[in-house]
Motif scaffolding. Sequence first.
Motif, PDB file in Angstrom:
ATOM      1  N   GLY A 161       0.818  -1.207   0.000  1.00 28.20           N
ATOM      2  CA  GLY A 161       0.000   0.000   0.000  1.00 28.20           C
ATOM      3  C   GLY A 161       0.853   1.259   0.000  1.00 28.20           C
ATOM      4  N   ILE A 162       1.895   1.262   0.842  1.00 30.21           N
ATOM      5  CA  ILE A 162       2.761   2.446   0.923  1.00 30.21           C
ATOM      6  C   ILE A 162       3.440   2.693  -0.429  1.00 30.21           C
ATOM      7  N   LEU A 163       3.928   1.616  -1.048  1.00 35.35           N
ATOM      8  CA  LEU A 163       4.615   1.782  -2.334  1.00 35.35           C
ATOM      9  C   LEU A 163       3.656   2.311  -3.394  1.00 35.35           C
ATOM     10  N   ALA A 164       2.446   1.728  -3.423  1.00 36.27           N
ATOM     11  CA  ALA A 164       1.461   2.196  -4.406  1.00 36.27           C
ATOM     12  C   ALA A 164       1.088   3.644  -4.130  1.00 36.27           C
ATOM     13  N   TYR A 165       0.938   3.945  -2.853  1.00 33.41           N
ATOM     14  CA  TYR A 165       0.570   5.312  -2.465  1.00 33.41           C
ATOM     15  C   TYR A 165       1.663   6.295  -2.874  1.00 33.41           C
ATOM     16  N   ALA A 166       2.919   5.895  -2.624  1.00 32.93           N
ATOM     17  CA  ALA A 166       4.035   6.776  -2.968  1.00 32.93           C
ATOM     18  C   ALA A 166       4.102   6.993  -4.478  1.00 32.93           C
ATOM     19  N   LYS A 167       3.808   5.953  -5.244  1.00 30.68           N
ATOM     20  CA  LYS A 167       3.852   6.058  -6.702  1.00 30.68           C
ATOM     21  C   LYS A 167       2.741   6.994  -7.207  1.00 30.68           C
ATOM     22  N   THR A 168       1.547   6.871  -6.598  1.00 32.49           N
ATOM     23  CA  THR A 168       0.427   7.695  -7.047  1.00 32.49           C
ATOM     24  C   THR A 168       0.603   9.153  -6.650  1.00 32.49           C
ATOM     25  N   THR A 169       0.982   9.372  -5.385  1.00 32.74           N
ATOM     26  CA  THR A 169       0.976  10.744  -4.883  1.00 32.74           C
ATOM     27  C   THR A 169       2.363  11.380  -4.909  1.00 32.74           C
ATOM     28  N   GLY A 170       3.413  10.561  -5.054  1.00 32.42           N
ATOM     29  CA  GLY A 170       4.762  11.102  -5.060  1.00 32.42           C
ATOM     30  C   GLY A 170       5.265  11.514  -3.692  1.00 32.42           C
ATOM     31  N   SER A 171       4.553  11.088  -2.633  1.00 36.67           N
ATOM     32  CA  SER A 171       4.965  11.497  -1.290  1.00 36.67           C
ATOM     33  C   SER A 171       4.767  10.334  -0.320  1.00 36.67           C
ATOM     34  N   ILE A 172       5.627  10.257   0.691  1.00 36.41           N
ATOM     35  CA  ILE A 172       5.392   9.253   1.731  1.00 36.41           C
ATOM     36  C   ILE A 172       5.110   9.929   3.072  1.00 36.41           C
ATOM     37  N   ALA A 173       4.833  11.225   3.032  1.00 37.91           N
ATOM     38  CA  ALA A 173       4.504  11.912   4.280  1.00 37.91           C
ATOM     39  C   ALA A 173       3.250  11.286   4.874  1.00 37.91           C
ATOM     40  N   PHE A 174       3.254  11.105   6.195  1.00 35.35           N
ATOM     41  CA  PHE A 174       2.115  10.461   6.841  1.00 35.35           C
ATOM     42  C   PHE A 174       1.212  11.515   7.461  1.00 35.35           C
ATOM     43  N   ASP A 175       0.262  11.981   6.648  1.00 37.07           N
ATOM     44  CA  ASP A 175      -0.775  12.873   7.153  1.00 37.07           C
ATOM     45  C   ASP A 175      -2.097  12.249   6.768  1.00 37.07           C
ATOM     46  N   SER A 176      -3.133  13.039   6.683  1.00 36.93           N
ATOM     47  CA  SER A 176      -4.416  12.481   6.284  1.00 36.93           C
ATOM     48  C   SER A 176      -4.295  11.871   4.887  1.00 36.93           C
ATOM     49  N   LEU A 177      -4.616  10.579   4.788  1.00 36.72           N
ATOM     50  CA  LEU A 177      -4.455   9.879   3.512  1.00 36.72           C
ATOM     51  C   LEU A 177      -5.783   9.910   2.766  1.00 36.72           C
ATOM     52  N   SER A 178      -6.099  11.089   2.212  1.00 38.87           N
ATOM     53  CA  SER A 178      -7.413  11.192   1.576  1.00 38.87           C
ATOM     54  C   SER A 178      -7.350  10.861   0.094  1.00 38.87           C
ATOM     55  N   ALA A 179      -6.136  10.891  -0.505  1.00 41.31           N
ATOM     56  CA  ALA A 179      -6.011  10.483  -1.904  1.00 41.31           C
ATOM     57  C   ALA A 179      -5.156   9.220  -1.950  1.00 41.31           C
ATOM     58  N   GLY A 180      -4.897   8.742  -3.167  1.00 43.92           N
ATOM     59  CA  GLY A 180      -3.934   7.644  -3.241  1.00 43.92           C
ATOM     60  C   GLY A 180      -4.484   6.343  -3.764  1.00 43.92           C
TER      61      GLY A 180
END
Lengths: 563, 81
Positions: A161-180
């Motif tokens: 999930g983190i890898l996919a999220y980082a690829k989609t959003t370009g960020s790994i900052a852990f704040d509100s994960l409303s996109a991704g």
Amino acid sequence: MIDAVPPGLVLLLGGAALPLVPVRLRPAWILGLPLITLWLSWSVPAGAPLHVQYLGWHLIPLRVDLLSRLFALVFSIMAFGGGLFALKQASVRELAAAYIYAGAAIGAVFAGDLMTLFVFWEIMAVASAAVIWSTGSRAAYGAGMRYLGVHLFGGVLLMVGILAYAKTTGSIAFDSLSAGGAGRWLILAGFLINAGAPPFSSWLPDAYPEASATGSVFLSAFTTKTAVYVLLRGFAGEHLLIYFGLFMVYYGIIYALLENDMRRILAYSIVNQVGFMVTAVGIGTPLALNGAAAHAFAHIIYKALLLMSAGAVLQQTGKRKCSDLGGLFRTMPVTMACGVIGALAISAFPLTSGFVTKSMINQAAADQHMLWPWLLLVAASAGVFLHAGIKFPWFVFFQKDSGLRPPEPPANMRYAMYVFAFLCVAIGVYPAPLYALLPFPVDFVPYTGGHVVSQLQLLFFAGLAFFAMLPLMARTLTVTLDVDWLYRRGGPYLYGMLRQRVERTGTVLSAAAQAAAHRTLSWLDRYHGPEGIFGRAWPTGRMVIWVALMLVAYLLFAYAGRY
Amino acid sequence: MNREPHWLVRLSTIRVLWRVFAAVLLASVLAQLAVHVHAEFGVGGRFGFYAVYGFLSCVAMVLFAKLLGTLLKRRDTYYDD
């Protein structure tokens, strides 16, 4: 630079070093580390004092705000109470694992990016499994393996999930994960597994009661509450969580009602209580989020107190089933009183910590005009008193005279219970300091006449229901099947069945293959064999004669040509 | 073991405890005459709502658990072998 010492790391490394510390110094080490961590968590300045670039990632190992500090504080308090309770009783191995576990939990709540979070998340999984294993029993080994399996699976979901999220959003900052997109859902699934959400709730009541009397006290606090923290941080207001939370609330109650093992009752009630918090995260208003955070804080303390009380009973009697216990109030009045205080707190009795925190959650549902969630939460509040608030103390300390006359537990265990019982009451009587630590400004008054009267009515009549239906509550020597049946019985059964099938199919297939091979060979033999029409062997002798004749003819022509 | 039973488990004490409990139950409902309970969704303010609702929901939960137990309960050595 001292400002930037990650508090979790102190506890984690200090715990890892515990076996190397001379035996004489160990008590001071065990009690000192959590206090240092508590002080560091309190004094570390708000903001993100640490930034690291690593392999192209922007890591924030330390991000401090009200929410992360609140959890770090209660985790430190918990490590102190657990350490005091386990001081003389737990093995060094268990304590070292427990402190690594607690340190990793604090590291996780201070993580400002998803990679750092993931690293601490996995350390927690392994260290907590080591806590379970430290009893050395076969049951604990099996339970620890199943526990680790579920959590590593959750870890894989989280990582992907983190890898996919980082690829989609370009960020790994852990704040509100409303996109991704898909990454966001996988991260949510990884978080929910640690929260004890369905369909993976059963890892918790399966594993925690197999730990030692002291180990389960540690276990009750960190994994599920770290999950509540990350849900608060990443998924506040995600309405799906209301359904998950309400399911957990009732799952915990119903299974606890059927349970006979005193610590498993309390383990089910962890799922129940975390369900209240998950529901609140789903409601998502500032009051609800404050309620979830505050309830996590209060819950860690009263649940640890309940498990200390149960652990003391286990330690002093060697028994864990309600059907073997009863009447212990005679010789263990202190343990009983502390257990009752924990039970009143979990039931949210006025003047205890649960009252000032859980009422925020119920109020938040009402303020949002969520009729059904509100009705279900109120009924569940009555159910908490039923399944944990009365059931645990009643069956362990009263019920019948089991004939057991165990003495009170050793002093360090009693002191740990005093400290936590004091906190349960102190927070309930004077909630202002806790409210001041919450992530949002608090505009909530728990002690209104209406709140107190309605809560007392609810609880007293839940109590009446308990005693009215006591015959239906009789303890039986049973376990209740759960989703873990799938991997404890269903999986092995399916495996055995499949293996049988495969073997049988294999026999049939190999017989068929043999027959086919035989047919092919005999066909080849028939047409291409020595007697076959295509393979009929012409005798070489005849060929030699022809060759010899041609040679003779050639020679004759050659001679004839010369003369 | 032929000692007098602990005062807390004597029948006379238990009778007193039940009476005290009944009085507490009654008081908690009657308190609503003196204290205003905020009416959440209209139902919350009704006289004795929390008493009735608390009692009935607990009965329902116990009965449901009982029902589920008949399907899902196994001997507690079920997983041991």
